[in-house]
Design a protein around this motif. Sequence first.
Motif, PDB file in Angstrom:
ATOM      1  N   LYS A 188       0.669  -1.591   0.139  1.00 49.52           N
ATOM      2  CA  LYS A 188       0.069   0.296   0.214  1.00 49.52           C
ATOM      3  C   LYS A 188       0.656   1.231  -0.404  1.00 49.52           C
ATOM      4  O   LYS A 188       0.268   2.453  -0.526  1.00 49.52           O
ATOM      5  CB  LYS A 188      -0.865   0.043   1.210  1.00 49.52           C
ATOM      6  N   LYS A 189       2.200   1.154   0.566  1.00 49.66           N
ATOM      7  CA  LYS A 189       2.977   2.331   0.901  1.00 49.66           C
ATOM      8  C   LYS A 189       3.202   3.051  -0.549  1.00 49.66           C
ATOM      9  O   LYS A 189       3.697   3.989  -1.027  1.00 49.66           O
ATOM     10  CB  LYS A 189       3.662   2.176   1.711  1.00 49.66           C
ATOM     11  N   LEU A 190       3.932   1.645  -0.893  1.00 50.57           N
ATOM     12  CA  LEU A 190       3.988   1.821  -2.591  1.00 50.57           C
ATOM     13  C   LEU A 190       3.734   2.165  -3.560  1.00 50.57           C
ATOM     14  O   LEU A 190       3.367   2.715  -4.287  1.00 50.57           O
ATOM     15  CB  LEU A 190       5.528   0.104  -2.676  1.00 50.57           C
ATOM     16  N   ALA A 191       2.117   1.569  -4.222  1.00 52.28           N
ATOM     17  CA  ALA A 191       1.378   1.968  -4.332  1.00 52.28           C
ATOM     18  C   ALA A 191       1.147   3.471  -4.344  1.00 52.28           C
ATOM     19  O   ALA A 191       0.619   4.341  -4.956  1.00 52.28           O
ATOM     20  CB  ALA A 191      -0.364   1.274  -3.721  1.00 52.28           C
ATOM     21  N   TRP A 192       1.305   3.852  -3.362  1.00 51.45           N
ATOM     22  CA  TRP A 192       0.773   5.368  -2.865  1.00 51.45           C
ATOM     23  C   TRP A 192       2.005   6.139  -3.523  1.00 51.45           C
ATOM     24  O   TRP A 192       2.312   7.418  -3.684  1.00 51.45           O
ATOM     25  CB  TRP A 192       0.527   5.803  -1.749  1.00 51.45           C
ATOM     26  N   ASP A 193       3.384   5.420  -3.166  1.00 49.44           N
ATOM     27  CA  ASP A 193       4.444   5.813  -3.452  1.00 49.44           C
ATOM     28  C   ASP A 193       4.617   6.693  -5.307  1.00 49.44           C
ATOM     29  O   ASP A 193       4.979   6.996  -5.849  1.00 49.44           O
ATOM     30  CB  ASP A 193       5.952   5.566  -2.742  1.00 49.44           C
ATOM     31  N   ASP A 249     -10.621  -3.494  -4.137  1.00 47.02           N
ATOM     32  CA  ASP A 249     -11.503  -2.339  -3.204  1.00 47.02           C
ATOM     33  C   ASP A 249      -9.836  -1.954  -2.406  1.00 47.02           C
ATOM     34  O   ASP A 249      -9.944  -0.398  -2.080  1.00 47.02           O
ATOM     35  CB  ASP A 249     -12.318  -2.552  -2.295  1.00 47.02           C
ATOM     36  N   GLU A 250      -9.586  -2.827  -1.533  1.00 45.26           N
ATOM     37  CA  GLU A 250      -8.040  -3.011  -0.813  1.00 45.26           C
ATOM     38  C   GLU A 250      -6.945  -2.180  -1.303  1.00 45.26           C
ATOM     39  O   GLU A 250      -6.560  -0.668  -0.411  1.00 45.26           O
ATOM     40  CB  GLU A 250      -7.572  -3.716   0.395  1.00 45.26           C
ATOM     41  N   PHE A 251      -6.958  -2.429  -2.244  1.00 47.90           N
ATOM     42  CA  PHE A 251      -5.047  -1.873  -2.639  1.00 47.90           C
ATOM     43  C   PHE A 251      -5.142  -1.414  -4.170  1.00 47.90           C
ATOM     44  O   PHE A 251      -4.731  -0.395  -4.828  1.00 47.90           O
ATOM     45  CB  PHE A 251      -4.781  -3.921  -3.153  1.00 47.90           C
ATOM     46  N   GLU A 255      -6.670   4.463  -4.639  1.00 48.76           N
ATOM     47  CA  GLU A 255      -5.409   5.482  -6.024  1.00 48.76           C
ATOM     48  C   GLU A 255      -6.338   5.964  -6.527  1.00 48.76           C
ATOM     49  O   GLU A 255      -6.151   6.802  -7.121  1.00 48.76           O
ATOM     50  CB  GLU A 255      -3.800   4.425  -6.049  1.00 48.76           C
ATOM     51  N   LEU A 256      -7.702   4.753  -7.358  1.00 43.48           N
ATOM     52  CA  LEU A 256      -8.141   5.134  -8.112  1.00 43.48           C
ATOM     53  C   LEU A 256      -8.689   6.485  -8.341  1.00 43.48           C
ATOM     54  O   LEU A 256      -9.184   8.127  -9.461  1.00 43.48           O
ATOM     55  CB  LEU A 256      -9.345   4.009  -8.589  1.00 43.48           C
ATOM     56  N   VAL A 257      -9.659   6.597  -6.971  1.00 46.02           N
ATOM     57  CA  VAL A 257     -10.806   7.414  -6.853  1.00 46.02           C
ATOM     58  C   VAL A 257      -9.591   9.111  -6.572  1.00 46.02           C
ATOM     59  O   VAL A 257     -10.600   9.683  -6.610  1.00 46.02           O
ATOM     60  CB  VAL A 257     -10.588   7.464  -5.357  1.00 46.02           C
ATOM     61  N   ALA A 258      -8.585   8.384  -6.067  1.00 47.11           N
ATOM     62  CA  ALA A 258      -7.480   9.981  -5.401  1.00 47.11           C
ATOM     63  C   ALA A 258      -7.064  10.381  -6.720  1.00 47.11           C
ATOM     64  O   ALA A 258      -7.164  11.401  -7.281  1.00 47.11           O
ATOM     65  CB  ALA A 258      -6.444   9.866  -4.424  1.00 47.11           C
ATOM     66  N   SER A 259      -6.703  10.113  -7.870  1.00 46.90           N
ATOM     67  CA  SER A 259      -6.488   9.913  -8.969  1.00 46.90           C
ATOM     68  C   SER A 259      -7.742  10.958  -9.768  1.00 46.90           C
ATOM     69  O   SER A 259      -7.435  11.553 -10.890  1.00 46.90           O
ATOM     70  CB  SER A 259      -5.802   8.982  -9.998  1.00 46.90           C
ATOM     71  N   CYS A 260      -8.499  10.309  -9.741  1.00 50.88           N
ATOM     72  CA  CYS A 260     -10.318  10.396 -10.659  1.00 50.88           C
ATOM     73  C   CYS A 260     -10.281  12.156  -9.854  1.00 50.88           C
ATOM     74  O   CYS A 260     -10.733  12.887 -10.692  1.00 50.88           O
ATOM     75  CB  CYS A 260     -11.547  10.247 -10.316  1.00 50.88           C
ATOM     76  N   LYS A 261      -9.733  12.471  -8.745  1.00 50.62           N
ATOM     77  CA  LYS A 261     -10.177  14.038  -7.989  1.00 50.62           C
ATOM     78  C   LYS A 261      -9.021  15.177  -8.257  1.00 50.62           C
ATOM     79  O   LYS A 261      -9.976  16.155  -8.508  1.00 50.62           O
ATOM     80  CB  LYS A 261     -10.365  13.300  -6.416  1.00 50.62           C
ATOM     81  N   ARG A 262      -7.674  14.239  -8.934  1.00 56.14           N
ATOM     82  CA  ARG A 262      -7.124  15.275  -9.476  1.00 56.14           C
ATOM     83  C   ARG A 262      -7.032  14.811 -10.896  1.00 56.14           C
ATOM     84  O   ARG A 262      -6.488  16.800 -11.103  1.00 56.14           O
ATOM     85  CB  ARG A 262      -5.433  13.919  -8.630  1.00 56.14           C
ATOM     86  N   LEU A 263      -7.302  14.670 -11.483  1.00 53.80           N
ATOM     87  CA  LEU A 263      -8.179  15.049 -13.057  1.00 53.80           C
ATOM     88  C   LEU A 263      -8.835  15.190 -12.901  1.00 53.80           C
ATOM     89  O   LEU A 263     -10.395  14.729 -12.805  1.00 53.80           O
ATOM     90  CB  LEU A 263      -7.267  13.366 -14.108  1.00 53.80           C
ATOM     91  N   ALA A 264      -9.540  16.853 -14.190  1.00 46.06           N
ATOM     92  CA  ALA A 264     -10.011  17.114 -14.781  1.00 46.06           C
ATOM     93  C   ALA A 264     -11.648  15.745 -15.062  1.00 46.06           C
ATOM     94  O   ALA A 264     -12.736  16.184 -14.792  1.00 46.06           O
ATOM     95  CB  ALA A 264     -10.261  18.232 -15.510  1.00 46.06           C
ATOM     96  N   HIS A 265     -10.730  15.181 -15.855  1.00 44.58           N
ATOM     97  CA  HIS A 265     -11.558  14.055 -16.238  1.00 44.58           C
ATOM     98  C   HIS A 265     -10.921  12.753 -16.822  1.00 44.58           C
ATOM     99  O   HIS A 265      -9.758  12.533 -17.433  1.00 44.58           O
ATOM    100  CB  HIS A 265     -11.667  14.215 -17.899  1.00 44.58           C
TER     101      HIS A 265
END
Length: 370
Positions: A188-193, A249-251, A255-265
């Motif tokens: 999980k840490k590396l996924a966020w890195d 859902d765990e791994f 991160e996908l949710v976070a990226s969708c929030k950072r990108l407009a589309h």
Amino acid sequence: MQNSIGFGDGDWNRIEETSQAWWDGTLDRPLFNISLGGRDPGRPEPSLPSQHFTSFYSLDTPADMIADRWHYNLSCQHYPGDAFPAVWPNFGPGVIAAYLGLKLENGQDTVWFHPDHSLSLEEVDLTFREETVWYRRLKELYRTGLERFQGEAVLGMTDLGGNLDILSSFRPGEQLLLDLYDEPERVKKLAWDAHHAWHHYFSELHGLLRSGEAGGNPGYSAWTPVFSKQSYYVLQCDFCYMIGPEMFDEFVRPELVASCKRLAHTIYHLDGAGQLAHLDSLLKIEELDAIQWIPGAGAKPISQWPEVYRKVLDAGKKIQIFIGQDPSGLAVVDTLVNQLGTGKGLAVVGHVDQKKKDDLMAMLKRYKAL
């Protein structure tokens, strides 16, 4: 020499308007990015051959020769309907792995990334790195392409990869699968890195692309050429083909949710039947705009998955397809529209040669895209 691709400011204004309407969900017809071959470029063909993978050009091939080849290829096409000229520098899926120190190896028809020696999970470092050879090469090509195109074409974002896909290049084979069980917190840490490195590269590269004396890129695009005036990307995690919904859902999903929030589309690249198990979870991501369904080799063509597309539309998301994914070619659009009862929310990407010109123009007129 004809230096124009034949695409001007008025064309870009039209593309921006119709593309934004598609993203907003207000376009009452499909979005059609289908280029048409057969345009006279008005110049001799360059001696440098076309390569699908940009990494197939040796590092000592001058960037201006590659950019000129791109320009020639785009000059040989017409852009009717919602089509627009775009180049995608392709260094293989998940090239961030090479930016982070892995070896890039060209195969016969693909690109691989691998470490020089086996790395333990504790040795994996996914921190952003500036001075690596393939990252310098991409920036050189972007700068040269901006100068060559002068705003006439979009230079799309290279295939940066998904966070666990990048990590799986460092931990190939079954290693990362075992890591999910043995060292979940480290994964999980590396996924966020990987997430932070990804967005650092994305931001820096698009800062470069939007600069330049000619005003830079007209907008955003990616390996799937859908136009956006705001930040856009096709997100993916091909690795999750091998895991179930709980692990997704765990791994993966956070991160996908976070990226969708950072990108407009955003569009999600749903690749293969093994990923259908994650579709319900993906469709619950409020900020995700669309799904790109790729059935995979040996599977039924896209015209035979109406239940997938209905689920996507019912969730309020859009759909992106390639006409090359179905043996019927252009006719797949009518098939899907008939199955779904609407063309709204559908984005169609592809290319046809002059032999299909009449069919293409008739379809565009039928859907009021001309």
